[in-house]
Design an enzyme around this catalytic site. Sequence first.
Site, PDB file in Angstrom:
ATOM      1  N   SER A   1     -30.529  14.722  47.092  1.00  0.00           N
ATOM      2  CA  SER A   1     -30.099  15.848  46.263  1.00  0.00           C
ATOM      3  C   SER A   1     -30.239  17.166  47.028  1.00  0.00           C
ATOM      4  O   SER A   1     -29.665  17.328  48.100  1.00  0.00           O
ATOM      5  CB  SER A   1     -30.895  15.866  44.950  1.00  0.00           C
ATOM      6  OG  SER A   1     -30.291  16.742  44.030  1.00  0.00           O
TER       7      SER A   1
ATOM      8  N   HIS B   1     -27.316   9.949  39.489  1.00  0.00           N
ATOM      9  CA  HIS B   1     -28.145  10.873  40.250  1.00  0.00           C
ATOM     10  C   HIS B   1     -29.636  10.685  39.921  1.00  0.00           C
ATOM     11  O   HIS B   1     -30.037  10.671  38.769  1.00  0.00           O
ATOM     12  CB  HIS B   1     -27.743  12.322  39.949  1.00  0.00           C
ATOM     13  CG  HIS B   1     -28.278  13.293  40.945  1.00  0.00           C
ATOM     14  ND1 HIS B   1     -27.664  13.527  42.153  1.00  0.00           N
ATOM     15  CD2 HIS B   1     -29.384  14.071  40.949  1.00  0.00           C
ATOM     16  CE1 HIS B   1     -28.365  14.410  42.837  1.00  0.00           C
ATOM     17  NE2 HIS B   1     -29.411  14.757  42.128  1.00  0.00           N
TER      18      HIS B   1
ATOM     19  N   ASP C   1     -22.445  10.147  39.777  1.00  0.00           N
ATOM     20  CA  ASP C   1     -23.206  11.281  40.300  1.00  0.00           C
ATOM     21  C   ASP C   1     -22.256  12.445  40.482  1.00  0.00           C
ATOM     22  O   ASP C   1     -21.209  12.326  41.138  1.00  0.00           O
ATOM     23  CB  ASP C   1     -23.850  10.904  41.643  1.00  0.00           C
ATOM     24  CG  ASP C   1     -24.596  12.070  42.272  1.00  0.00           C
ATOM     25  OD1 ASP C   1     -24.936  13.025  41.545  1.00  0.00           O
ATOM     26  OD2 ASP C   1     -24.841  12.022  43.492  1.00  0.00           O
TER      27      ASP C   1
END
Length: 320
Positions: free
Chosen positions: A109, A290, A260
């Site tokens: 991320s 995610h 995601d």
Amino acid sequence: MGVLWLVPLVVLPTFLLGVVVWVVFEHFLTADIPATLQHRAKLRFLHCVFLYVITLETDSVVLSVRYHLYPDHHVSDIFLDCFNASVHFLKTLKTYGVDPSRVLVCGESIGGTCVVSITQTLVDRWDLPRIRAQVLICPFLQGINLQLPFFRQYQNLTVLSRKFMLTCMCSCLLTDLSRDAILRGEFIPPEFCTKYRKLSPNHIPKRFKKTSYPMVPIPFNEAAYLETQVLFDVRNSPLIADDETIAKLPEAFLLSCEYDILRDATLLYKKQLEEQGVPVTWYHVEDGFHGSIILFDKTFSFPCSLEMVNAVVGYIKGIE
């Protein structure tokens, strides 16, 4: 097995493979986030379990950077924390018994943002060992084009919605950005669209587009552009780095998830690396979302989580 991590361990024997920076996404605390996510210790524990598994399975030395957190600190501090830790580690590899030719940088991320930015910054640092590979798990690579296919198809996705992503961006960048203008793309100057065609949805494979997405001309809002120039900083949107820099980067392992919101940027980065001759190993998880990579313990897990962990472990173990 010894690990340089959040807590000191007693034994540090010699290992051939060093995994340098694993910077993980911290859920930024805002009024929109459920109270159950406001306990950072829980999230940090899950990440620690994940790092422990990586350490055991790959026989690696892992350096995890505990960077400064929002709201007291913002993205520039996060980058500096991770950059300084990386440089220090690269200068002291012998201390930890790490082979200088087998150093990886890894991130998930926003950690992926730091990894890509740091790797790009270090390409011309000949006084340091070269990075062997970059491992990117659902990385945040750009906050400029929010009209990519995934944003349109799943803009209200529960795990990481477009609204929540924008909230995080504003919080991290220490600014109250023109949110509506960003969502509509009004802040992007016309010359940018011409220069950075790499952000175009035309570069995303057809299998990830449920319908066609014609580029509709959008009026330029100069006031919004002046408020959002920080988004055009290559450290915050490393996807827009110049081709010369991209061509110097080490090989990459890219892990993307079907559900995601950062999926399309990963696909664009894959194409960008390949066009510049950088070897890429891509792994796509059809049922992933995610943050799911840390949810693989016996108490609470998803099938996709273990699949993602195994993919990362397999790649690291395969490094020659």
